[in-house]
Scaffold this motif. Structure first.
Motif, mmCIF file in Angstrom:
data_model
loop_
_atom_site.group_PDB
_atom_site.id
_atom_site.type_symbol
_atom_site.label_atom_id
_atom_site.label_comp_id
_atom_site.label_asym_id
_atom_site.label_seq_id
_atom_site.Cartn_x
_atom_site.Cartn_y
_atom_site.Cartn_z
ATOM 1 N N LEU A 1 0.824 -1.216 0.000
ATOM 2 C CA LEU A 1 0.000 0.000 0.000
ATOM 3 C C LEU A 1 0.854 1.261 0.000
ATOM 4 O O LEU A 1 0.635 2.189 -0.794
ATOM 5 C CB LEU A 1 -0.915 0.005 1.225
ATOM 6 N N LYS A 2 1.852 1.304 0.882
ATOM 7 C CA LYS A 2 2.621 2.528 1.095
ATOM 8 C C LYS A 2 3.856 2.648 0.199
ATOM 9 O O LYS A 2 4.405 3.737 0.032
ATOM 10 C CB LYS A 2 3.057 2.608 2.568
ATOM 11 N N GLY A 3 4.320 1.505 -0.331
ATOM 12 C CA GLY A 3 5.574 1.536 -1.084
ATOM 13 C C GLY A 3 6.753 1.839 -0.190
ATOM 14 O O GLY A 3 7.743 2.441 -0.616
ATOM 15 N N ASN A 4 6.652 1.401 1.040
ATOM 16 C CA ASN A 4 7.680 1.681 2.044
ATOM 17 C C ASN A 4 7.950 0.407 2.841
ATOM 18 O O ASN A 4 6.996 -0.239 3.292
ATOM 19 C CB ASN A 4 7.195 2.793 2.972
ATOM 20 N N PRO A 5 9.238 -0.018 3.002
ATOM 21 C CA PRO A 5 10.470 0.680 2.645
ATOM 22 C C PRO A 5 10.669 0.797 1.126
ATOM 23 O O PRO A 5 10.125 -0.014 0.363
ATOM 24 C CB PRO A 5 11.565 -0.200 3.261
#
Length: 322
Positions: free
Chosen positions: A47-51
């Motif tokens: 969802l966040k593209g993190n890390p």
């Protein structure tokens, strides 16, 4: 069909509940009518593209996989011409995280290798809570942790999705299990079979005399040196979750500790596979493992489910009812 669509990285507010075309199974795929799915940490990464390193796999600027969802439970609707293990009407469950994701929808076309027959004694909602978390716990304990019957195991973070399965699987494999949980989760850990519980709001496992043959760090909230100190000789610490600093410490210091001593510090990432999914199914059908569900949301409520998963201290899994 209705599906959750993720077209950009960001918060749960970026998720859309849309109507799209039904998938068509290829020759080596099964079309599953999805009854339930569940949320795991990998869903937050997607969802966040993190890390940021995760974007090398999931897409640099936007998600490569537009329908999220790994864990799935449902009924076989149709099969490709090369499918031999399943037929329409079969109840199945599985993990799509290495097969293009796509569980947060009314239908999913999935490889035969990604699913197995659903445990007979579980509902679809319970079955959807199992695959990724249970296989992670199994592989971390049995393979990475090399657990032997009679050994002492500490599960640090024993109340969440992976943690609840880790307690049960360690017990099923013959370990003496200590669960580290908060006050409200002591009874839960005991009900799952933990021999000992440590309420971290009242006492610190690091200050006690007891050391362990295997420590499973699900929440990754302590330093690597603390975990190393609490290992017996030849002991193993397996880091499953935690923040970037925890992972960095494990990757940097783990090999050094192994060279300079007789304790092993290692990170771990589960490898979805049908064989281990069937091992978990057998443990469940034998009554040795059960699924713990914290809360159930409707598929259309996926943004709220994501927020709940990300912000609350969970008891088990968050499930989406499709």
């Amino acid at each position: 069909m209705k599906a959750i669509i993720s077209s950009e990285y960001g918060s749960p507010d970026t998720l859309q509940f849309n109507e799209i075309e039904n998938p068509k199974p290829e020759d080596n795929e099964v079309l599953v009518k999805v009854q339930a799915a569940s949320i795991n940490y990998g869903n937050l990464v997607l969802l966040k593209g993190n890390p940021l390193l995760a974007r090398l796999v999931y897409g640099i600027r936007k998600p490569k996989y537009t329908i999220p969802g790994g864990d799935i439970a449902g009924t076989v609707e149709a099969v490709g011409r090369n499918i031999s293990q399943f037929q329409p009407g079969d109840e199945v469950f599985g993990d799509l995280s290495s097969s293009g994701w796509g569980a947060f929808a009314e239908y999913a076309a999935v490889p035969e290798k990604a699913i197995a027959r659903k445990p007979l004694n579980l509902s679809f909602e319970e079955a959807a809570a199992v695959p990724m978390a249970a296989v992670t716990a199994l592989q971390a304990i049995r393979d990475k942790g090399k657990l032997k019957a009679g050994q002492k195991v500490l599960i640090h973070g024993a109340s969440g999705g992976v943690g609840t399965f880790a307690v049960q699987i360690a017990k099923a494999l013959g370990a003496e299990v200590t669960a580290v949980v908060s006050t409200r989760n002591v009874n839960l850990a005991q009900s799952l079979g933990a021999d000992h519980t440590i309420d971290y709001t009242k006492e610190d496992f690091a200050e006690q005399e007891q050391n362990y043959d295997l420590i499973i760090g699900v929440n990754g909230s302590r330093s690597i040196l603390t975990y190393k100190r609490k290992l017996n000789n030849e002991g193993i610490f397996v880091n499953i979750g935690g923040g970037g600093s925890q992972l960095f410490q494990t990757m940097l210091l783990g090999p050094l500790f192994e060279i300079c001593g007789n304790k092993k510090i290692s990170s771990f990432m589960q490898s979805p596979n049908k064989k281990d999914l069937e091992v978990v199914r057998e443990l469940i059908e034998d009554g040795k493992v059960k699924a713990i569900i914290d809360k159930i949301f409707k598929l259309s409520e996926a943004p709220d489910a994501y927020r709940y998963f990300d912000e609350e201290h969970l008891q088990g899994k968050v499930v989406l009812l499709v």
